[in-house]
Design a protein around this motif. Structure first.
Motif, PDB file in Angstrom:
ATOM      1  N   TYR A   1       0.916  -1.222  -0.062  1.00  0.00           N
ATOM      2  CA  TYR A   1      -0.012  -0.046  -0.107  1.00  0.00           C
ATOM      3  C   TYR A   1       0.841   1.320   0.058  1.00  0.00           C
ATOM      4  O   TYR A   1       0.276   2.535  -0.094  1.00  0.00           O
ATOM      5  CB  TYR A   1      -0.887  -0.120   1.221  1.00  0.00           C
ATOM      6  N   GLU A   2       2.003   1.060   0.093  1.00  0.00           N
ATOM      7  CA  GLU A   2       3.027   2.294   0.138  1.00  0.00           C
ATOM      8  C   GLU A   2       2.905   3.135  -0.941  1.00  0.00           C
ATOM      9  O   GLU A   2       3.085   2.708  -2.226  1.00  0.00           O
ATOM     10  CB  GLU A   2       4.411   1.669   0.164  1.00  0.00           C
TER      11      GLU A   2
ATOM     12  N   PRO B   1     -11.628   6.225   0.111  1.00  0.00           N
ATOM     13  CA  PRO B   1     -12.254   7.593   0.019  1.00  0.00           C
ATOM     14  C   PRO B   1     -11.423   8.614  -1.305  1.00  0.00           C
ATOM     15  O   PRO B   1     -12.176   9.258  -1.974  1.00  0.00           O
ATOM     16  CB  PRO B   1     -12.472   8.289   1.072  1.00  0.00           C
ATOM     17  N   THR B   2     -10.176   8.613  -0.798  1.00  0.00           N
ATOM     18  CA  THR B   2      -9.437   9.557  -1.758  1.00  0.00           C
ATOM     19  C   THR B   2      -9.571   8.812  -3.285  1.00  0.00           C
ATOM     20  O   THR B   2      -9.452   9.609  -4.208  1.00  0.00           O
ATOM     21  CB  THR B   2      -7.977   9.560  -1.413  1.00  0.00           C
ATOM     22  N   PHE B   3      -9.073   7.365  -3.337  1.00  0.00           N
ATOM     23  CA  PHE B   3      -9.065   6.867  -4.727  1.00  0.00           C
ATOM     24  C   PHE B   3     -10.529   7.028  -5.284  1.00  0.00           C
ATOM     25  O   PHE B   3     -10.416   7.390  -6.762  1.00  0.00           O
ATOM     26  CB  PHE B   3      -8.735   5.371  -4.327  1.00  0.00           C
ATOM     27  N   GLU B   4     -11.714   7.033  -4.844  1.00  0.00           N
ATOM     28  CA  GLU B   4     -12.709   7.028  -5.472  1.00  0.00           C
ATOM     29  C   GLU B   4     -13.000   8.540  -5.983  1.00  0.00           C
ATOM     30  O   GLU B   4     -13.466   8.845  -6.961  1.00  0.00           O
ATOM     31  CB  GLU B   4     -13.955   7.124  -4.459  1.00  0.00           C
TER      32      GLU B   4
ATOM     33  N   ASP C   1      -7.213   4.927   8.865  1.00  0.00           N
ATOM     34  CA  ASP C   1      -7.868   3.789   8.361  1.00  0.00           C
ATOM     35  C   ASP C   1      -8.411   3.829   6.966  1.00  0.00           C
ATOM     36  O   ASP C   1      -9.043   4.892   6.626  1.00  0.00           O
ATOM     37  CB  ASP C   1      -9.476   3.720   9.135  1.00  0.00           C
ATOM     38  N   TYR C   2      -7.620   3.043   6.059  1.00  0.00           N
ATOM     39  CA  TYR C   2      -7.601   3.129   4.590  1.00  0.00           C
ATOM     40  C   TYR C   2      -9.090   3.162   4.230  1.00  0.00           C
ATOM     41  O   TYR C   2      -9.301   3.207   2.923  1.00  0.00           O
ATOM     42  CB  TYR C   2      -6.633   2.218   4.049  1.00  0.00           C
TER      43      TYR C   2
ATOM     44  N   PHE D   1       1.440   8.637   4.604  1.00  0.00           N
ATOM     45  CA  PHE D   1       0.308   8.040   5.356  1.00  0.00           C
ATOM     46  C   PHE D   1       0.391   6.433   5.285  1.00  0.00           C
ATOM     47  O   PHE D   1       0.830   5.836   4.125  1.00  0.00           O
ATOM     48  CB  PHE D   1      -1.118   8.191   4.950  1.00  0.00           C
ATOM     49  N   LYS D   2       0.350   5.806   6.352  1.00  0.00           N
ATOM     50  CA  LYS D   2       0.191   4.064   6.309  1.00  0.00           C
ATOM     51  C   LYS D   2      -1.063   3.781   6.942  1.00  0.00           C
ATOM     52  O   LYS D   2      -1.556   4.378   7.817  1.00  0.00           O
ATOM     53  CB  LYS D   2       1.371   3.769   7.061  1.00  0.00           C
ATOM     54  N   ARG D   3      -1.482   2.546   7.054  1.00  0.00           N
ATOM     55  CA  ARG D   3      -2.478   1.738   7.709  1.00  0.00           C
ATOM     56  C   ARG D   3      -2.275   1.783   9.096  1.00  0.00           C
ATOM     57  O   ARG D   3      -1.141   1.681   9.790  1.00  0.00           O
ATOM     58  CB  ARG D   3      -2.739   0.247   6.934  1.00  0.00           C
ATOM     59  N   LYS D   4      -3.232   1.902   9.725  1.00  0.00           N
ATOM     60  CA  LYS D   4      -3.245   1.710  11.478  1.00  0.00           C
ATOM     61  C   LYS D   4      -2.418   0.446  11.735  1.00  0.00           C
ATOM     62  O   LYS D   4      -2.018   0.482  12.971  1.00  0.00           O
ATOM     63  CB  LYS D   4      -4.652   1.738  11.838  1.00  0.00           C
ATOM     64  N   SER D   5      -2.589  -0.600  11.277  1.00  0.00           N
ATOM     65  CA  SER D   5      -1.736  -1.687  11.677  1.00  0.00           C
ATOM     66  C   SER D   5      -0.223  -1.613  11.820  1.00  0.00           C
ATOM     67  O   SER D   5       0.344  -2.481  12.453  1.00  0.00           O
ATOM     68  CB  SER D   5      -2.073  -2.921  10.663  1.00  0.00           C
ATOM     69  N   PHE D   6       0.208  -0.419  11.164  1.00  0.00           N
ATOM     70  CA  PHE D   6       1.616  -0.178  11.342  1.00  0.00           C
ATOM     71  C   PHE D   6       1.919   0.690  12.329  1.00  0.00           C
ATOM     72  O   PHE D   6       3.177   1.426  12.295  1.00  0.00           O
ATOM     73  CB  PHE D   6       2.216   0.258   9.819  1.00  0.00           C
ATOM     74  N   GLN D   7       0.942   1.073  13.140  1.00  0.00           N
ATOM     75  CA  GLN D   7       1.198   2.271  14.111  1.00  0.00           C
ATOM     76  C   GLN D   7       2.434   1.972  15.085  1.00  0.00           C
ATOM     77  O   GLN D   7       3.076   2.809  15.506  1.00  0.00           O
ATOM     78  CB  GLN D   7       0.085   2.595  15.156  1.00  0.00           C
ATOM     79  N   TYR D   8       2.821   0.782  15.386  1.00  0.00           N
ATOM     80  CA  TYR D   8       3.938   0.399  16.209  1.00  0.00           C
ATOM     81  C   TYR D   8       5.321   0.822  15.735  1.00  0.00           C
ATOM     82  O   TYR D   8       6.263   1.071  16.352  1.00  0.00           O
ATOM     83  CB  TYR D   8       3.904  -1.355  16.322  1.00  0.00           C
ATOM     84  N   GLU D   9       5.252   1.190  14.270  1.00  0.00           N
ATOM     85  CA  GLU D   9       6.453   1.705  13.702  1.00  0.00           C
ATOM     86  C   GLU D   9       6.950   2.962  13.931  1.00  0.00           C
ATOM     87  O   GLU D   9       7.937   3.433  14.180  1.00  0.00           O
ATOM     88  CB  GLU D   9       6.291   1.455  12.148  1.00  0.00           C
ATOM     89  N   ARG D  10       5.731   3.896  14.477  1.00  0.00           N
ATOM     90  CA  ARG D  10       6.001   5.358  15.044  1.00  0.00           C
ATOM     91  C   ARG D  10       7.204   6.056  14.114  1.00  0.00           C
ATOM     92  O   ARG D  10       8.164   6.553  14.341  1.00  0.00           O
ATOM     93  CB  ARG D  10       6.443   5.404  16.233  1.00  0.00           C
TER      94      ARG D  10
END
Length: 233
Positions: A48-49, A55-58, A137-138, A154-163
């Motif tokens: 997804y990088e 919503p943006t893609f639409e 949330d993508y 921007f990244k997906r919330k599942s990558f929040q641990y990367e900070r």
């Protein structure tokens, strides 16, 4: 050359600590070349990088209906944006050691936001920007596309641990070949405040790193990981 961009957010405190965890081979390449590797954005493990949320893609599809080249530009643009990722944390991260070093011969570079800015000054070919990554949330949240850098912050919330905080460059206008990425000139003494040795490494390995850094005339402090401290009972 670091360029300030008021649209890109960063911690206000230049003393904010950042880390880069890497294997010995990548560390050696950095020391010997005195350059920092920046990966091409579409070569990251996260597919997804540099893409957009739903919503943006639409919204982009509506624009592209009358202008197909508009969408093609964003697809090809990923090949011309390069990124160096850093982890914001006051302390070492056990999780980062596990994820980004494959064996007991990994290292962690400790720096600060201020040091990153200063270390980039020797590079004059390419403009670099530094910014925080936003985790969203993508499926529901919108990513603005009025700035060409924004999909890459921007990244997906599942990558929040990367900070994550990123050094990011767009080389679309330069005639620079970008395969897996490219190297930029940096002041290593400015970039690296400390080097931490992998918590499971042996003493000979630390001595080897100390000797290497000394022979390259780099004035950098070297520490054994704080995760490998003595057990007190």
């Amino acid at each position: 050359m670091y360029i300030n961009n008021s649209n890109i957010t960063l911690p206000d405190d230049n003393d904010t600590i950042v880390w880069k965890y890497l294997d010995l081979s990548k560390f050696l390449d950095m020391l010997l070349s005195r350059q920092l590797f920046m990966s091409r954005s579409d070569k990251f493990e996260d597919q997804y990088e540099g893409t957009f949320s739903e919503p943006t893609f639409e919204e982009i599809k509506k624009i592209a209906a009358n202008n197909p080249k508009f969408l093609d530009y964003y697809k090809s643009h990923r090949e011309k944006v390069v990124i160096s990722s850093w982890h914001i944390n006051e302390y070492e991260s056990f999780a980062m050691w596990q994820i980004f070093t494959k064996n007991n011969e990994g290292l962690a570079i400790q720096s600060t936001i201020g040091r990153l800015k200063e270390a980039l000054k020797p590079e004059t070919r390419i403009e670099q920007y530094i910014g925080n990554v936003n985790y969203i949330d993508y499926k529901k949240e919108y990513i603005p596309f009025d700035d060409t850098f924004f999909p890459f912050l921007f990244k997906r919330k599942s990558f929040q641990y990367e900070r994550e905080v990123r050094i990011i460059s767009d080389v679309s206008l330069q005639n620079i070949p970008v395969n897996d990425g490219l190297k930029i000139n940096v002041d290593l003494n400015q970039l690296i405040e400390k080097i931490y040795i992998h918590p499971k490494s042996e003493n000979w390995y630390k001595k080897l790193v100390i000797e290497l850094v000394s022979k390259l005339d780099l004035k950098i402090e070297i520490e054994k990981s704080d995760l490998e401290s003595d057990i007190l009972i």
